[in-house]
Scaffold this active site. Structure first.
Site, mmCIF file in Angstrom:
data_model
loop_
_atom_site.group_PDB
_atom_site.id
_atom_site.type_symbol
_atom_site.label_atom_id
_atom_site.label_comp_id
_atom_site.label_asym_id
_atom_site.label_seq_id
_atom_site.Cartn_x
_atom_site.Cartn_y
_atom_site.Cartn_z
ATOM 1 N N PHE A 147 -26.201 133.389 19.338
ATOM 2 C CA PHE A 147 -25.169 133.627 20.339
ATOM 3 C C PHE A 147 -25.034 132.337 21.150
ATOM 4 O O PHE A 147 -26.029 131.667 21.412
ATOM 5 C CB PHE A 147 -25.467 134.825 21.245
ATOM 6 C CG PHE A 147 -24.323 135.068 22.181
ATOM 7 C CD1 PHE A 147 -23.145 135.616 21.711
ATOM 8 C CD2 PHE A 147 -24.377 134.662 23.506
ATOM 9 C CE1 PHE A 147 -22.043 135.771 22.543
ATOM 10 C CE2 PHE A 147 -23.282 134.815 24.348
ATOM 11 C CZ PHE A 147 -22.109 135.376 23.863
ATOM 12 N N THR A 148 -23.817 132.021 21.552
ATOM 13 C CA THR A 148 -23.511 130.706 22.145
ATOM 14 C C THR A 148 -24.467 130.318 23.276
ATOM 15 O O THR A 148 -25.147 129.288 23.205
ATOM 16 C CB THR A 148 -22.066 130.699 22.658
ATOM 17 O OG1 THR A 148 -21.884 131.826 23.520
ATOM 18 C CG2 THR A 148 -21.081 130.800 21.498
ATOM 19 N N ARG B 114 -13.669 133.067 17.262
ATOM 20 C CA ARG B 114 -15.097 133.014 16.967
ATOM 21 C C ARG B 114 -15.210 132.398 15.577
ATOM 22 O O ARG B 114 -15.184 133.097 14.577
ATOM 23 C CB ARG B 114 -15.725 134.411 17.008
ATOM 24 C CG ARG B 114 -16.121 134.882 18.398
ATOM 25 C CD ARG B 114 -17.142 133.960 19.006
ATOM 26 N NE ARG B 114 -17.633 134.348 20.324
ATOM 27 C CZ ARG B 114 -17.831 133.491 21.330
ATOM 28 N NH1 ARG B 114 -17.514 132.222 21.205
ATOM 29 N NH2 ARG B 114 -18.341 133.886 22.473
ATOM 30 N N PHE C 105 -15.720 125.839 23.243
ATOM 31 C CA PHE C 105 -14.634 126.805 23.063
ATOM 32 C C PHE C 105 -14.034 127.254 24.387
ATOM 33 O O PHE C 105 -12.876 127.650 24.441
ATOM 34 C CB PHE C 105 -15.126 128.024 22.272
ATOM 35 C CG PHE C 105 -16.285 128.739 22.894
ATOM 36 C CD1 PHE C 105 -17.581 128.310 22.659
ATOM 37 C CD2 PHE C 105 -16.087 129.822 23.731
ATOM 38 C CE1 PHE C 105 -18.661 128.959 23.256
ATOM 39 C CE2 PHE C 105 -17.146 130.478 24.327
ATOM 40 C CZ PHE C 105 -18.447 130.034 24.093
ATOM 41 N N ASP D 160 -32.232 140.761 22.882
ATOM 42 C CA ASP D 160 -30.994 140.547 23.625
ATOM 43 C C ASP D 160 -30.365 141.941 23.678
ATOM 44 O O ASP D 160 -29.746 142.393 22.725
ATOM 45 C CB ASP D 160 -30.089 139.541 22.918
ATOM 46 C CG ASP D 160 -28.811 139.286 23.706
ATOM 47 O OD1 ASP D 160 -28.415 140.184 24.492
ATOM 48 O OD2 ASP D 160 -28.200 138.225 23.528
ATOM 49 N N LYS E 195 -21.748 143.943 29.843
ATOM 50 C CA LYS E 195 -21.291 144.618 28.623
ATOM 51 C C LYS E 195 -21.671 146.107 28.727
ATOM 52 O O LYS E 195 -21.022 146.845 29.442
ATOM 53 C CB LYS E 195 -21.897 143.976 27.370
ATOM 54 C CG LYS E 195 -21.971 142.438 27.260
ATOM 55 C CD LYS E 195 -20.874 141.623 27.724
ATOM 56 C CE LYS E 195 -20.922 140.115 27.587
ATOM 57 N NZ LYS E 195 -21.979 139.376 27.031
ATOM 58 N N TYR F 188 -31.986 140.105 52.566
ATOM 59 C CA TYR F 188 -32.324 138.981 51.670
ATOM 60 C C TYR F 188 -33.492 139.354 50.767
ATOM 61 O O TYR F 188 -33.489 139.032 49.577
ATOM 62 C CB TYR F 188 -32.676 137.732 52.488
ATOM 63 C CG TYR F 188 -32.814 136.521 51.600
ATOM 64 C CD1 TYR F 188 -31.705 135.738 51.293
ATOM 65 C CD2 TYR F 188 -34.042 136.192 51.024
ATOM 66 C CE1 TYR F 188 -31.824 134.645 50.448
ATOM 67 C CE2 TYR F 188 -34.167 135.109 50.179
ATOM 68 C CZ TYR F 188 -33.055 134.335 49.897
ATOM 69 O OH TYR F 188 -33.161 133.262 49.055
#
Ligand code: PLP
Length: 470
Positions: free
Chosen positions: A126-127, A384, A451, A217, A260, A74
């Site tokens: 970005f969303t 998009r 979306f 980001d 990504k 943990y």
């Protein structure tokens, strides 16, 4: 004479995953059941899945082996320290706070840094990033260069920030109302378009002069580094790893969706140089994600991520990855299909406004095109455009963004060149028959990030003629 040599994948295939082959009939039924939203299709009904490159990459044998080295303690898992080492070596930040994925990091950063009434500039929204900024009481302000909004501009660094727009915001609202600038590399919503290192340096210098932090980001920072190496004078001989470190060195921390660039199916992190922000983040991560040495990830996932980071900075990997995206893009360009230029790093973005000029943007042409592509070839892309952009927070009106795109996102190390051929042929056959595609109307609309779960119905041709006012 030396002939130009092709790129090829720096790996071979050890295991295969079978795909279901469907008939057009089955696909027509499936898309209707899914409310014409490709997010609501079952994956078993999809042949070539280009919905996203997020968490869909193939892990290497070394990453699968790393899963076996999971230390599921943990607290103080050994895997956390391996991940911390990999992050420090390649991203160069001081503190690592693991999170279950990118938005977990965005939530924590936004809660710590943003006060109600603040403004958060960024190079295109970005969303999830924008939503977390808004939930924390901030207002997102787009400071990307104008070229980014023009799908036909060939500008090599369409992800760049416009320094005049940043300066104008500082003059208008004051630097104390701007907690940080959110700097995205290889800007997703612009079509995977990179920032130049010169622009990153200048943007950071301007912000820092006014005491404004710059948070990266870093989701696709390595793909961005590849474009810097290819396009920016002075970087041709630098390694991707060195360019990545240089990008990060101008910023104060990053949020990362490891799903990504980092070649894992789940994971993310927040990395921060400032000790006080890092302390607060370690505090909040316990509330929202998990203890600060696992942050919502299993030990084995952190180990696979540590290995993934090492693999992700290898030139031959990124060369083949972006080479495959460009292969698909050039096929479509040759066929005259309107796509976003230049070809980006993680996918091909079809310009639905130009593909379907007979469908007004209020009838979601990109959503309609994505549904049609699925029916034609079993290829799943995503919208998009106006659906993703959502509604204006104040007026409640649909936002109609300049870019109305269908994204064909290529997972890393998953599909072959033949899959790209089949995809291109399907898009080309729709292009030949494009006037048969009709617009859509919303039948169900969720409150946040609509979306993902919105449902639609086709607007029949007669009604389009009678009621279309736009
Ligand atoms: C995917 C993504 C995110 C969010 O990350 P998740 O891991 O999906 O939560 C943030 N920024 C960019 C640019 C992304 O592409």
């Amino acid at each position: 004479m030396l002939k130009k040599r092709s790129w090829a994948e720096p790996y071979k295939i050890k295991m295969v995953e079978h795909l279901t082959m469907t008939t057009r009939r089955q696909r027509e039924r499936a898309i209707a059941d899914a409310g014409f939203n490709t997010f609501l299709l079952r994956s078993r009904d999809v042949y070539i899945d280009l919905l996203t490159d997020s968490g869909t990459s193939a892990m290497s044998d070394m990453q699968w082996a790393a899963l076996m080295r999971g230390d599921e303690a943990y607290a103080g898992s050994e895997n956390f320290y391996h991940l911390e080492e990999a992050m420090r070596r390649h991203y160069g930040y001081k503190h690592l706070i693991p999170t279950h994925q990118g938005r977990g990091a965005e939530n924590i950063l936004s809660r710590i840094c943003i006060k109600p009434g603040d403004y958060v500039p960024g190079n295109m929204y970005f969303t999830t990033t924008k939503l977390h900024q808004e939930l924390a009481g901030g207002k997102f302000v787009d400071v990307i260069i104008d070229e980014a909004h023009n799908p036909d501009s060939e500008f090599p660094f369409k992800g760049n920030c416009d320094l005049k727009k940043i300066q104008r915001l500082i003059d208008d609202v004051g630097a104390d109302k701007i907690p940080y600038l959110s700097l995205e590399t290889n800007v997703n919503m612009a079509g995977g378009q990179p920032c130049s290192l010169a622009n990153i340096r200048d943007t950071a210098a301007l912000c820092h002069k006014h005491g404004i932090n710059v948070f990266l980001d870093a989701t696709r920072a390595i793909e961005n580094a590849f474009f810097i190496k290819e396009r920016e004078p002075g970087y041709a001989d630098k390694s991707l790893a060195d360019i990545l470190l240089e990008i990060c060195s101008h910023t104060d921390g990053c949020t990362m969706s490891a799903k990504k660039d980092s070649l894992v199916n789940i994971g993310g992190f927040l990395a921060i140089n400032d000790d006080a922000i890092a302390d607060e983040a370690r505090n909040l991560v316990v509330v929202y994600e998990g203890l600060h040495t696992y942050g919502g990830m299993a030990g084995r996932d952190m180990e696979a991520l540590a290995v993934g980071i090492e693999e992700s900075v290898q030139f031959d990997h990124i060369h083949a990855r972006i080479g495959q995206v460009e292969y698909l893009g050039h096929k479509l360009i040759e066929a005259g299909v309107p796509i976003v230029h230049p070809i980006g790093g993680h996918g091909i973005f079809i310009n639905a406004k130009k593909f379907l000029p007979h469908i007004p943007q209020s009838q979601f042409p990109a959503q309609a095109l994505a549904a049609a592509l699925y029916v034609d070839g079993g290829v799943r892309g995503m919208e998009r455009g106006a659906v993703s952009a959502g509604r204006d927070k104040e007026t409640g009106e649909n936002i109609l963004p300049s870019l109305e795109l269908v994204r064909l996102t290529i997972p890393r190390r998953v599909y072959t060149q033949a899959h790209m051929d089949v995809t291109a042929e399907s898009v080309m056959s729709l292009w030949d028959d494009r006037e048969k595609i009709v617009g859509l109307e919303l039948t169900y609309e969720p409150k946040h990030l609509r979306f993902f779960q919105a449902r639609f119905a086709p607007i029949n041709a007669d009604r389009v003629l009678n009621t279309d006012v736009s």
